[in-house]
Write an enzyme that holds these catalytic residues in place. Structure first.
Site, PDB file in Angstrom:
ATOM      1  N   GLU B 175       0.925  -1.317   0.201  1.00 53.69           N
ATOM      2  CA  GLU B 175      -0.036   0.066   0.011  1.00 53.69           C
ATOM      3  C   GLU B 175       1.077   1.283   0.056  1.00 53.69           C
ATOM      4  O   GLU B 175       2.061   1.077   0.284  1.00 53.69           O
ATOM      5  CB  GLU B 175      -0.707   0.028   1.139  1.00 53.69           C
ATOM      6  CG  GLU B 175      -0.363  -0.088   2.438  1.00 53.69           C
ATOM      7  CD  GLU B 175       0.965   0.227   2.948  1.00 53.69           C
ATOM      8  OE1 GLU B 175       0.996   1.501   2.941  1.00 53.69           O
ATOM      9  OE2 GLU B 175       2.078  -0.447   3.214  1.00 53.69           O
ATOM     10  N   GLU B 318       4.306  -0.583   0.733  1.00 50.95           N
ATOM     11  CA  GLU B 318       4.390  -0.611  -0.572  1.00 50.95           C
ATOM     12  C   GLU B 318       4.171  -2.351  -0.966  1.00 50.95           C
ATOM     13  O   GLU B 318       3.914  -2.475  -2.354  1.00 50.95           O
ATOM     14  CB  GLU B 318       5.611  -0.090  -1.191  1.00 50.95           C
ATOM     15  CG  GLU B 318       5.862   1.420  -1.046  1.00 50.95           C
ATOM     16  CD  GLU B 318       7.059   1.771  -1.791  1.00 50.95           C
ATOM     17  OE1 GLU B 318       7.843   1.106  -2.375  1.00 50.95           O
ATOM     18  OE2 GLU B 318       7.227   3.004  -1.583  1.00 50.95           O
TER      19      GLU B 318
END
Lengths: 353, 353
Positions: B175, B318
């Site tokens: 994310e 991420e």
């Protein structure tokens, strides 16, 4: 001895200016400062070791050295001594754990006989540097002569240097030798002065009775030989093994050639202790891949001040942990050399708080 | 809600018979029993999840979902909100940490906008599933409506299922969203009932003052909204984020399709909490890649009973930790499927002690 002194003397401090340049580069990549943690430290260390801002890990080599141990006479392993030779054949035919994990990270495996107890079938892929047909039983006297100890280290240096001609950007250590956690435990006890009970583990899978016997055998070996912790060669000769001496040579040669060396588990750790007591500067060239289930390994890592990258309950040896460590080193350098910077990607930097 | 219930109901227990078959196979490989530790457990888990004796990890996919958070108004992040969109462009052009680490392990990255605060430039590589232009400021009311919470989970399910048509053998979560450790902390506090002070970390790099402010904002958000820990959707709506809902959907859809899902760090962990409270069986499909520097992450892992594979002081998100976890899963399955057995390699087995 001259050969070893020469190699040891040629080991320099790692490149401090390069560490700074690597840090500066890491701090400009599109991520919060330091947010890739140990990967960033690893990338930086490899820049310092190789004295390069863009180290490439093209040639990855794991050295898996095999030798036998006379102390198996004392029943210190649940596996018969013949397994050492059988596993060498398994390494050569590509079916062992180290073959799979080395393949996974794109490393080649150099398999060397530095003291297996039988004559192995000739094989062009096998490096034959046999010092003797296994060590002697250290519970009854020195495992090897001083001359053999020196020869085993020199064998490691030569194995490294021969392979270095083909290119080595990162090296890993590995070994095979039924009985070698017993030798590694004795070496660790001698250098770290920690109790044998804390250091000794179940190796390839001893039960409680077997573990107690192993502890007794290690204590007996230490008192029978009285190795001098101020003399690394004395320790290696009295309670070591040919593959442990060989790996100490590999580690020293890697450092002398500015090649980062990823240390595998407990037995490789004992080799690292030998190398460190020959030349302490070698430590900065070491990358601790993982922390083994064998209790003595953690003690070695603390003694050397090395932080392992992984803690996956491994206890296989062969270089398997080193292979995984090499994979992380590869990832770390890709981060350093391939990520965008805040500037190149037009990403805003941190606000002043 | 119907869509989500349907997916949740289709999640079965993992295949127990396959776990046994995998264990049997592992025990016949040329290594001491269990000596590859966590790698062996991991291989076994993936056999159980995929109900296959020879799972192949050909298609590795990391889902990196981006969204913004209204709570950034309260000064909870040292980075400006615009960085979320800037990093999405960085993901698309391949310069971010996740691109490098996904490439390292051979995974493809699916980048989706589920709630970035601006309209992003159209890009065929970007999955556009925007629920809204960022959440509302949860310190002053619910972050999103209940309908938006449901939509965000459904978006995750659909993103997974669309990609699944191209093949997914293992999934990873990731994310990007400035302010999302604040939402993740509030979710964690709500479900685990642990003190906000223990859970809250420095995110992308807050100083002490910033950290204290963040703790105050999280407490304020929890008391202003009073989310009900027995209602996962209520928690997500009141103190969550669109990317967190989306990842909960990804996790549920992965489990429903018998795909192992590697959970990244703290924010992904908060999504795992949401998914778990919708359907507890989803837990067995989760692989915890690493333990983040954010204190709340360890609390989530303990709450779910997940043991992280890595502890590398990562805190980037991420999907970077998930990528490394996928690399280990790959290594684990190669061990299972490629190593020689004692029989095939003619290696003697353990003696009876």
């Amino acid at each position: 001895m001259e050969r070893i002194s020469k190699i040891a003397k040629s080991i320099c401090a790692i490149d401090g200016a390069m560490l700074e340049r690597a840090q500066n580069r890491l701090d400009n990549l599109t991520k919060p400062l330091g947010s890739l943690g140990r990967l960033e430290e690893l990338a930086k260390q490899i820049c310092g070791i190789s004295a390069s801002e863009n180290p490439l890990l093209k040639n990855k080599v794991i050295f898996t050295l095999a030798a036998d141990h006379g102390v198996t006479e004392e029943g210190v392993s649940p596996y018969p001594q013949e397994v050492t030779a059988q596993m060498v054949y398994n390494f050569l035919s590509g079916g062992a754990g180290i073959n799979i994990l080395a393949g996974h990270v794109g490393a080649r495996v150099v398999v060397a006989d530095v003291g297996v107890s039988i004559d192995l079938k000739p094989d062009s892929r096998l490096v034959d540097r046999k010092i003797n047909y296994g060590t002697k039983n250290m519970a009854r006297g020195a495992a090897m002569t001083k001359d053999e100890a020196l020869k085993s280290i020199c064998a490691g240096i030569e194995i490294f240097e021969n392979e270095y001609k083909k290119g080595i950007d990162i090296a890993g250590t590995g070994e095979m030798g039924i009985g070698n956690t017993t030798a590694a435990s004795a070496i660790t006890a001698c250098f770290t002065k920690r109790p044998v009970e804390e250091i000794t583990g179940r190796g390839a899978g001893l039960d409680d009775k077997g573990l107690n016997n192993k502890i007794t055998v290690i204590k007996k070996s230490l008192s029978a030989n009285n190795p001098d912790p101020l003399e690394a060669i004395d320790v290696l000769a009295k309670v070591g093994g040919f593959e442990i001496g060989g790996l100490a040579g590999i580690i020293l040669a890697a450092a002398a050639n500015k090649v980062p060396v990823v240390i595998d588990g407990f037995i490789s750790g004992a080799a690292a202790l030998i190398a460190y007591h020959i030349e302490p500067k070698v430590k900065d060239y070491m990358i601790a891949s993982h922390c083994s289930v064998e209790g003595g390994h953690k003690i070695i890592l603390e003694f050397l001040g090395l932080k392992p990258l992984l803690d996956l309950n491994l206890r296989l040896g062969e270089g398997t942990g080193a292979a995984l460590g090499i994979g992380l080193a590869d990832a770390a350098l890709k981060i350093l050399t391939q990520m965008a910077t805040f500037k190149s990607a037009n990403v805003s930097e941190k606000k002043n708080e």
